[in-house]
Enzyme design. Structure first.
Site, PDB file in Angstrom:
ATOM      1  N   GLU A 193       0.848  -1.192   0.000  1.00  0.00           N
ATOM      2  CA  GLU A 193       0.000   0.000   0.000  1.00  0.00           C
ATOM      3  C   GLU A 193       0.883   1.241   0.000  1.00  0.00           C
ATOM      4  OE1 GLU A 193      -4.169  -1.075   2.319  1.00  0.00           O
ATOM      5  OE2 GLU A 193      -3.184   0.841   2.659  1.00  0.00           O
ATOM      6  N   ASP A 195     -10.114   2.601   8.096  1.00  0.00           N
ATOM      7  CA  ASP A 195      -9.984   3.880   7.382  1.00  0.00           C
ATOM      8  C   ASP A 195     -10.905   4.934   7.973  1.00  0.00           C
ATOM      9  OD1 ASP A 195      -9.712   2.244   4.130  1.00  0.00           O
ATOM     10  OD2 ASP A 195      -8.178   2.797   5.592  1.00  0.00           O
ATOM     11  N   HIS A 243      -5.569   1.145  -2.406  1.00  0.00           N
ATOM     12  CA  HIS A 243      -6.256  -0.107  -2.064  1.00  0.00           C
ATOM     13  C   HIS A 243      -6.071  -1.079  -3.220  1.00  0.00           C
ATOM     14  CE1 HIS A 243      -9.548   0.774   1.184  1.00  0.00           C
ATOM     15  NE2 HIS A 243      -8.330   1.091   1.597  1.00  0.00           N
ATOM     16  N   HIS A 287      -4.387   7.051   0.351  1.00  0.00           N
ATOM     17  CA  HIS A 287      -3.691   5.758   0.310  1.00  0.00           C
ATOM     18  C   HIS A 287      -4.309   4.848  -0.736  1.00  0.00           C
ATOM     19  CE1 HIS A 287      -6.812   4.614   3.339  1.00  0.00           C
ATOM     20  NE2 HIS A 287      -6.630   3.362   2.902  1.00  0.00           N
TER      21      HIS A 287
END
Lengths: 344, 142
Positions: B23, B100, B89, B87
């Site tokens: 990630e 999250d 996924h 971020h």
């Protein structure tokens, strides 16, 4: 941006048009009940030969109510030949229909029959006329009025609308702009009334009275290039209204207001109005003028809007500080805190 | 909301399109209009040495992110600020996990009165979330 931009925004927010959603709903209500009244009138032997909406929608001077209800003035016209001699008779027929539909608050008033639809915040007045050729007569009288207090009174509902919408006295070239400015000024003053007066007094500062005064005393204002100057027009018009003959100082500091209808029956719109109403209207108009002059002298747009917001209520918006709020960047006091973020 | 091309490029570059990619993440920086309804994402940070990262989670630990925010703030005359996080996924249309959402709530609480946004970079779509009426909702593209 200039102060006119803020007046334009304010106008957009308060103006009531046919397309306004809440008004549309009110009209639906009006349509359904109108049908029933018409059918009852027919059965009673005086069929409705014409019906129309009276009032500010026809003159483009309607505003959205703040807390009050939508008002619809529905005129029903019957023929002189079939009209009963007693003007209260058709009013009773209309009342019966309303009562049958469960409106406990339906009432016969002197010039109309009134009903209030609580669920929709709609207030409908049925105004009944009889027509003989081109002449209209208003059904005047309360439920139990005796012969002396009821009559078919000469009236000119179409003439009034025509008079308000008339632009023939303005210079041909800018007649359209002047008429539009007149309509905006009426809307401003109506909202000012709703904000500045208690509900009880506001109800007695009749819209038609304000409209007639503005129409009579209008001083339009445009820049040399023809741009609207509503602030200047409003100052000059209010000044002219105060200097005209509407306010009579019967006792020191106590005023009576008188505004005559420009068409039949040419009665005083404020007939029976109290000292209190006249005095409040005079004093508040004077204060309005003074405040507007103050606004005109200011150069800071935000400060101008603050005063106008106090005069006209929250629909006159005060812009956020620092110029153009949409494109100018905000300044912050700190950078912001990055937390030990986790994610998945 | 407007995103600089440069920033969009960074996000596209970090998409988790291979089976082993970790990630990626960072903070968002930029400016807002005076009424705070318009926001411009101008720069972002990317993973740094002291962050934790794996294929399915990350932890933003490196003080370099906060430093970058301070630098942005100082160099912009107080107009460039921290505006949220981003971020990746490993899914085509990214949906925020419970972790999250909890984390975003923490970010908002630490930066009250700031118009923060949160970006999820999926393998096919990039979605921006804001909190409205107590829930995180994706912004629609204009």
């Amino acid at each position: 941006m200039g102060i006119q931009t803020h007046f334009d925004k304010f106008h957009d927010r308060i103006k009531l048009g046919r397309e306004t959603a809440s008004y549309k709903k009110a009209r639906e209500r009006d349509d359904s009940i109108k049908k029933e009244v018409k059918s009852e009138f027919k059965d009673a032997g005086y069929p409705v030969v014409d019906d129309f909406i009276q009032g500010s929608l026809k003159t483009h001077t309607g505003i959205k109510p703040i807390s009050r209800d939508h008002d619809i003035d529905r005129a029903l016209v019957i023929d002189d030949e079939t009209a009963p001699e007693n003007p209260v008779t058709p009013k009773k027929t209309a009342l019966d229909v309303l009562e049958d539909r469960g409106f406990k608050n339906a009432k016969i008033k002197k010039p109309c029959v009134t009903a209030y639809y609580a669920s929709d915040n709609v207030h409908i007045d049925f105004i009944i006329y009889k027509r003989s050729g081109d002449e209209y007569y208003l059904a005047v009288g309360k439920k139990n009025s005796d012969e002396d207090n009821r009559q078919w009174s000469p009236a000119d509902p179409h003439g009034l609308i025509k008079w308000i919408n008339d632009d023939s006295l303005y210079d041909k070239e800018d007649a359209k702009d002047v008429l539009a400015q007149f309509r905006r000024l009426v809307r401003y003053l109506k909202r000012w009334r709703d904000v500045q007066f208690s509900e009880a007094v506001a109800a007695k500062v009749y819209s038609i009275g304000l409209t007639v005064m503005v129409k009579d005393e209008l001083v339009s204002s445009f820049t040399a290039e023809g741009a609207r100057q509503d602030l200047q027009a409003l100052i000059k018009t209010v000044e002219a209204i105060l200097d005209a003959t509407y306010f009579d100082e019967e006792e020191p500091g106590r005023y009576r207001v008188q505004v005559y209808l420009p068409v039949e029956p040419k009665r005083d719109i404020f007939d029976g109005s109290s000292f209190d109403t006249g005095t409040q209207l005079y004093n508040k108009l004077k204060r309005l003028k003074e405040k507007l002059v103050e606004v005109e002298a200011l150069s800071d747009e935000r400060k101008q809007c603050e005063i106008l917001n106090e005069l006209f209520g929250d629909d006159f918006e005060v812009p956020p500080p620092n110029g153009d709020s949409k494109t100018e960047k905000a300044k912050y006091s700190s950078a912001g805190i990055v937390t030990a973020s986790v994610g998945a | 909301m407007t995103v600089c091309d440069k920033v969009a490029g960074i996000w596209l570059e970090h998409r988790q399109t291979t089976a082993v990619a970790d990630e990626s993440f960072g903070v968002l920086m930029g400016t807002t209009s005076v009424d705070r309804r318009e926001i411009w994402i101008e720069t972002v940070t990317t993973p740094m040495a002291h962050d934790r990262r794996s294929r399915f989670c990350f932890a933003l630990r490196d003080p370099g992110h906060q430093l970058a925010v301070h630098e942005k703030f100082a160099s912009s005359g107080g107009r460039g600020i921290y505006l949220g996080t981003w971020h990746t996924h490993p899914e085509p249309i990214p949906k925020p996990s419970k972790i999250d959402r909890t984390d975003w709530g923490t970010c908002l609480r630490a930066n009250r009165e700031r118009p923060l946004v949160f970006v999820l970079v999926g393998t096919e779509e990039i979605r921006v979330f804001v909190r409205a009426s107590g829930r995180f909702r994706p912004l629609r593209r204009e």
